[in-house]
Design a protein around this motif. Structure first.
Motif, PDB file in Angstrom:
ATOM      1  N   TRP A 125      -8.780  28.357  25.157  1.00  0.00           N
ATOM      2  CA  TRP A 125      -8.565  26.928  24.950  1.00  0.00           C
ATOM      3  C   TRP A 125      -7.695  26.393  26.081  1.00  0.00           C
ATOM      4  O   TRP A 125      -6.875  27.126  26.632  1.00  0.00           O
ATOM      5  CB  TRP A 125      -7.854  26.677  23.626  1.00  0.00           C
ATOM      6  N   ASP A 126      -7.835  25.119  26.364  1.00  0.00           N
ATOM      7  CA  ASP A 126      -7.024  24.525  27.427  1.00  0.00           C
ATOM      8  C   ASP A 126      -5.725  23.915  26.912  1.00  0.00           C
ATOM      9  O   ASP A 126      -4.963  23.337  27.669  1.00  0.00           O
ATOM     10  CB  ASP A 126      -7.831  23.501  28.232  1.00  0.00           C
ATOM     11  N   GLU A 127      -5.445  24.065  25.610  1.00  0.00           N
ATOM     12  CA  GLU A 127      -4.196  23.613  25.008  1.00  0.00           C
ATOM     13  C   GLU A 127      -3.591  24.759  24.191  1.00  0.00           C
ATOM     14  O   GLU A 127      -4.312  25.636  23.715  1.00  0.00           O
ATOM     15  CB  GLU A 127      -4.437  22.397  24.098  1.00  0.00           C
ATOM     16  N   GLY A 131      -7.762  21.770  21.795  1.00  0.00           N
ATOM     17  CA  GLY A 131      -8.372  21.242  23.007  1.00  0.00           C
ATOM     18  C   GLY A 131      -9.727  21.846  23.282  1.00  0.00           C
ATOM     19  O   GLY A 131     -10.415  22.351  22.388  1.00  0.00           O
ATOM     20  N   LYS A 132     -10.106  21.824  24.540  1.00  0.00           N
ATOM     21  CA  LYS A 132     -11.406  22.343  24.967  1.00  0.00           C
ATOM     22  C   LYS A 132     -11.461  23.852  24.762  1.00  0.00           C
ATOM     23  O   LYS A 132     -10.516  24.569  25.080  1.00  0.00           O
ATOM     24  CB  LYS A 132     -11.642  22.007  26.432  1.00  0.00           C
ATOM     25  N   LYS A 133     -12.596  24.316  24.243  1.00  0.00           N
ATOM     26  CA  LYS A 133     -12.774  25.734  23.897  1.00  0.00           C
ATOM     27  C   LYS A 133     -13.978  26.290  24.654  1.00  0.00           C
ATOM     28  O   LYS A 133     -14.967  25.586  24.856  1.00  0.00           O
ATOM     29  CB  LYS A 133     -13.011  25.818  22.393  1.00  0.00           C
ATOM     30  N   HIS A 134     -13.868  27.560  25.055  1.00  0.00           N
ATOM     31  CA  HIS A 134     -14.988  28.204  25.727  1.00  0.00           C
ATOM     32  C   HIS A 134     -14.956  29.699  25.399  1.00  0.00           C
ATOM     33  O   HIS A 134     -13.889  30.294  25.343  1.00  0.00           O
ATOM     34  CB  HIS A 134     -14.897  27.999  27.240  1.00  0.00           C
ATOM     35  N   THR A 160     -11.161  29.208  35.981  1.00  0.00           N
ATOM     36  CA  THR A 160     -11.358  28.278  34.863  1.00  0.00           C
ATOM     37  C   THR A 160     -11.795  26.885  35.310  1.00  0.00           C
ATOM     38  O   THR A 160     -12.520  26.229  34.564  1.00  0.00           O
ATOM     39  CB  THR A 160     -10.086  28.188  34.000  1.00  0.00           C
ATOM     40  N   HIS A 213     -15.310  25.935  34.798  1.00  0.00           N
ATOM     41  CA  HIS A 213     -15.753  25.706  33.424  1.00  0.00           C
ATOM     42  C   HIS A 213     -15.118  24.459  32.817  1.00  0.00           C
ATOM     43  O   HIS A 213     -15.158  24.284  31.605  1.00  0.00           O
ATOM     44  CB  HIS A 213     -15.452  26.941  32.578  1.00  0.00           C
ATOM     45  N   GLY A 214     -14.513  23.639  33.651  1.00  0.00           N
ATOM     46  CA  GLY A 214     -14.031  22.342  33.207  1.00  0.00           C
ATOM     47  C   GLY A 214     -12.602  22.248  32.735  1.00  0.00           C
ATOM     48  O   GLY A 214     -12.209  21.223  32.186  1.00  0.00           O
ATOM     49  N   PHE A 215     -11.786  23.301  32.935  1.00  0.00           N
ATOM     50  CA  PHE A 215     -10.368  23.153  32.589  1.00  0.00           C
ATOM     51  C   PHE A 215      -9.508  23.876  33.615  1.00  0.00           C
ATOM     52  O   PHE A 215      -9.926  24.866  34.202  1.00  0.00           O
ATOM     53  CB  PHE A 215     -10.062  23.601  31.160  1.00  0.00           C
TER      54      PHE A 215
END
Length: 196
Positions: free
Chosen positions: A17-19, A24-27, A36, A39-41
């Motif tokens: 997660w980015d938080e 937040g955003k998960k991958h 990272t 992959h958008g963060f």
């Protein structure tokens, strides 16, 4: 003979997660993440290791301070870097540790570079090399016969971590500079096997 390892899909899974605290955003990843931002963060702020063992790195491209991430939850950066010599609030790349084999790990350590001087062989965790009788606070070189190991700067698995693997190239670490891009000293006072 050093044991060679091969990566197989399905053996590793990390969710990031980015938080902090899994917000937040998960991958999800089952293979290497070189950076990272791809992959958008910008960085990982929390993660869960669902299977396998992973190596996390401070910078993209598997550079900087190393973190060994074994099965479990890491809700914030302190969870993976709290015992390191300096706090690292970022993890920007990570990859599976293919050679983690807790039950059959073997490691040789040498007092000097290029496998010279006093040596010792290990097949179990050692929270204090000085207590084991290793006369120096430093190690010059390592030969990883099998498995993956985490070497720590201080007793009790504290300080900088160095990941040593039997499949990275041929398990030979002849000089301190081969332990990782952040390696500055040969000080190693505790060693343990990576848990798979």
């Amino acid at each position: 003979m050093t044991h060679r390892c091969k990566k197989s899909s399905g053996l590793w899974k990390i969710v990031v997660w980015d938080e902090p605290f899994f917000q937040g955003k998960k991958h999800e990843f089952t293979t290497d993440c070189y950076g990272t931002p791809e992959h958008g963060f910008s960085t990982v702020r929390s993660c869960k290791i669902e299977s396998g063992a992973w190596a996390g790195f401070e910078h993209c491209g598997f550079q900087g301070q190393q973190f060994v991430l074994e099965r479990g939850e890491y809700p914030c950066w302190e969870a993976w870097s709290g015992s390191n010599a300096y706090h690292v609030e970022r993890m920007c790349s990570f990859r599976p540790i293919a050679c983690a084999d807790h039950g059959r790990s073997r490691l040789m350590l040498f007092e000097q570079e290029n496998f010279q001087g006093k040596r010792a062989e290990m097949s179990d965790d050692c929270p204090s090399l000085p207590a084991l009788g290793w006369g120096s606070s430093t190690v010059g070189s390592f030969l990883v016969r099998s498995g993956a190991w985490v070497c720590s700067q201080f007793p009790g698995y504290r300080g900088f971590q160095y990941l040593l693997e039997s499949d990275s190239p041929a398990g030979e670490y002849k000089h301190v500079r081969e332990w990782g891009s952040h390696a500055q000293t040969g000080q190693v006072q505790s060693i343990r096997r990576v848990q798979q």
